[in-house]
Every structure is written in structure tokens, then in C-alpha cells.
Design an enzyme around this catalytic site. Structure first.
Site, PDB file in Angstrom:
ATOM      1  N   ARG A  57       0.907  -1.205  -0.049  1.00  0.00           N
ATOM      2  CA  ARG A  57       0.076   0.052   0.098  1.00  0.00           C
ATOM      3  C   ARG A  57       0.894   1.260  -0.116  1.00  0.00           C
ATOM      4  O   ARG A  57       0.370   2.178  -0.243  1.00  0.00           O
ATOM      5  CB  ARG A  57      -0.868  -0.005   1.041  1.00  0.00           C
ATOM      6  CG  ARG A  57      -1.914  -1.191   1.127  1.00  0.00           C
ATOM      7  CD  ARG A  57      -2.917  -1.315   2.280  1.00  0.00           C
ATOM      8  NE  ARG A  57      -2.514  -1.647   3.575  1.00  0.00           N
ATOM      9  CZ  ARG A  57      -2.196  -3.079   3.699  1.00  0.00           C
ATOM     10  NH1 ARG A  57      -3.030  -3.871   3.086  1.00  0.00           N
ATOM     11  NH2 ARG A  57      -1.664  -3.393   4.850  1.00  0.00           N
ATOM     12  N   GLU A  94       5.803 -10.758  15.186  1.00  0.00           N
ATOM     13  CA  GLU A  94       5.032 -11.537  16.452  1.00  0.00           C
ATOM     14  C   GLU A  94       5.554 -12.941  16.662  1.00  0.00           C
ATOM     15  O   GLU A  94       5.897 -13.491  17.427  1.00  0.00           O
ATOM     16  CB  GLU A  94       3.676 -11.309  16.331  1.00  0.00           C
ATOM     17  CG  GLU A  94       3.000 -11.623  17.786  1.00  0.00           C
ATOM     18  CD  GLU A  94       1.530 -11.584  17.630  1.00  0.00           C
ATOM     19  OE1 GLU A  94       0.917 -10.969  16.758  1.00  0.00           O
ATOM     20  OE2 GLU A  94       0.701 -11.866  18.718  1.00  0.00           O
TER      21      GLU A  94
HETATM   22  P1  AMP Z   1       4.211  -2.213  12.059  1.00  0.00           P
HETATM   23  O1  AMP Z   1       5.484  -2.631  11.521  1.00  0.00           O
HETATM   24  O2  AMP Z   1       3.684  -2.884  13.188  1.00  0.00           O
HETATM   25  O3  AMP Z   1       4.427  -0.648  12.125  1.00  0.00           O
HETATM   26  O4  AMP Z   1       2.773  -2.584  10.733  1.00  0.00           O
HETATM   27  C1  AMP Z   1       3.062  -1.576   9.866  1.00  0.00           C
HETATM   28  C2  AMP Z   1       2.585  -2.493   8.644  1.00  0.00           C
HETATM   29  O5  AMP Z   1       1.615  -3.523   8.739  1.00  0.00           O
HETATM   30  C3  AMP Z   1       1.935  -1.630   7.442  1.00  0.00           C
HETATM   31  O6  AMP Z   1       2.647  -1.939   6.342  1.00  0.00           O
HETATM   32  C4  AMP Z   1       0.665  -1.823   7.614  1.00  0.00           C
HETATM   33  O7  AMP Z   1       0.028  -1.913   6.117  1.00  0.00           O
HETATM   34  C5  AMP Z   1       0.460  -3.282   8.080  1.00  0.00           C
HETATM   35  N1  AMP Z   1      -0.580  -2.936   9.358  1.00  0.00           N
HETATM   36  C6  AMP Z   1      -0.133  -3.353  10.770  1.00  0.00           C
HETATM   37  N2  AMP Z   1      -1.443  -3.153  11.537  1.00  0.00           N
HETATM   38  C7  AMP Z   1      -2.406  -2.884  10.715  1.00  0.00           C
HETATM   39  C8  AMP Z   1      -3.742  -2.659  10.769  1.00  0.00           C
HETATM   40  N3  AMP Z   1      -4.319  -2.584  12.141  1.00  0.00           N
HETATM   41  N4  AMP Z   1      -4.530  -2.633   9.866  1.00  0.00           N
HETATM   42  C9  AMP Z   1      -3.813  -2.272   8.618  1.00  0.00           C
HETATM   43  N5  AMP Z   1      -2.703  -2.390   8.368  1.00  0.00           N
HETATM   44  C10 AMP Z   1      -1.955  -2.791   9.461  1.00  0.00           C
END
Ligand code: AMP
Length: 174
Positions: A57, A94
Site C-alpha cells: 500500500r 510477532e
Molecule cells: P508495524 O510494522 O507494526 O508498524 O506494521 C505496519 C505495517 O503492517 C504496515 O505496512 C501496515 O500496512 C500493516 N498493518 C499493521 N497493522 C495494521 C492494521 N491494524 N490495519 C491495517 N494494516 C496494518
């Protein structure tokens, strides 16, 4: 309001997750336009050399921001997708690890880069992208996200590494 164009899908991709779906924002011309304008406006005088977007995205939004700023675009991809010589960084999920890659010659040392993705949660993905960009000595001047989940701490962790973070919509909780 931009926030109202984002759809929330509970229990996707697994139970307990509230998935923040931007396809509804992208499908709304006025909202997409507003999101790109708001992601672009903090950086118009920042001498951005390139915009880097994170698969998948981050490609949609990042490429639009690059066009608006008049800069080139660099894709940061999942492992094994890029045809040329790459640099890579692995980061913890995770369960297990993930790897992102970028073409080694996509940026030159000292080039000023703006990182874009749709959403920042724990910041694991964005911090790995910053490591990747810094591994080729690019200067990461800022990061922009449509959505911040502030309680998960990713934006704060990114700011701790000296990067300016700008996001458009916050959802408290997770
Ligand atoms: P993080 O690495 O935990 O910051 O997660 C970010 C990535 O995971 C991004 O590329 C988001 O597109 C996806 N992502 C994580 N949590 C969500 C959520 N609740 N809704 C949509 N996409 C998420």
C-alpha cells in the site's frame, strides 16, 4: 472527514485485529486527493530527493506523493521480488521474521529521502526500512503515514531515531 473514508474490518487477518482498510479512501477521489496533498505539504520545501514506499500500500500512496513533489520513487519490497542487486534487512514479527529489500543503486549517499507507508503500528516495518535506507547512506529526512496507531508506539520509536513523522489520521487503541 478523511477518517470517515477508512473502513475498519474486525478480526482480519486474525482474531482481535482491527484492520484499517484504505481501499475505501483510495476509491474516493476527493479523499485520495486530500490524503496525497496532506502527506505532501510538510515536505514541499524539504529538498526531498526521492520518495521510498513500502510494499504494497506504500507504493500506491508513495508514488502519488513522489509525483506531487516532482521526485523519483523507490520501491522497498518483500524478499525476492527485485531483479537487480539488492540490500536487505530482516526484522522481527510477532512470530518469526520478515525481510525487506531495495535495489543497492536506488539511492546515492547523502540523498534526502522521504519514507511513505499507509499505516504505522509497532514501527517494526518502518524502522527496518530506515535501516535499509541508511545502509546505503541515504539521509532519511522524514516519514509520512496515512494512519498512525499511536498506542503501539511506532511513530514515537521512529521519532527517537531523529526522523520527523507526519501522519494524517490516528486511531487510539490498536
Ligand atoms: P508495524 O510494522 O507494526 O508498524 O506494521 C505496519 C505495517 O503492517 C504496515 O505496512 C501496515 O500496512 C500493516 N498493518 C499493521 N497493522 C495494521 C492494521 N491494524 N490495519 C491495517 N494494516 C496494518
Amino acid at each position: 472527514m478523511l477518517k470517515d473514508t477508512i473502513r475498519t474490518i474486525p478480526d482480519y487477518p486474525k482474531p482481535g485485529i482491527l484492520f484499517r482498510d484504505i481501499t475505501t479512501l483510495l476509491a474516493d477521489g476527493a479523499a485520495f486527493n486530500q490524503a496525497v496533498a496532506q502527506l505532501t505539504s510538510p515536505w514541499t520545501d524539504a529538498r526531498v530527493g526521492k520518495v521510498a514506499g513500502i510494499e504494497a500500500r506504500g507504493f500506491i500512496v508513495g508514488a502519488a506523493v513522489a509525483q506531487a513533489l516532482g521526485t523519483g520513487f523507490v520501491p522497498i519490497r518483500k524478499r525476492g521480488k527485485l531483479p537487480g542487486d539488492t540490500v536487505s534487512v530482516s526484522y522481527a514479527l510477532e512470530y518469526g521474521t520478515d525481510t525487506i529489500e531495495m535495489h543497492r543503486d536506488a539511492l546515492h549517499a547523502g540523498e534526502r529521502v522521504l519514507l511513505i507507508d499507509d499505516l504505522i503500528a509497532t514501527g517494526g516495518t518502518a524502522l527496518a526500512a530506515v535501516s535499509l535506507l541508511r545502509s546505503v547512506e541515504a539521509e532519511v529526512i522524514g516519514a509520512g503515514f496515512v494512519i498512525d496507531l499511536p498506542d503501539l508506539g511506532g511513530a514515537a520509536a521512529l521519532r527517537d531515531t531523529g526522523i520527523l513523522v507526519h501522519s494524517l489520521v490516528e486511531f487510539p487503541g490498536h
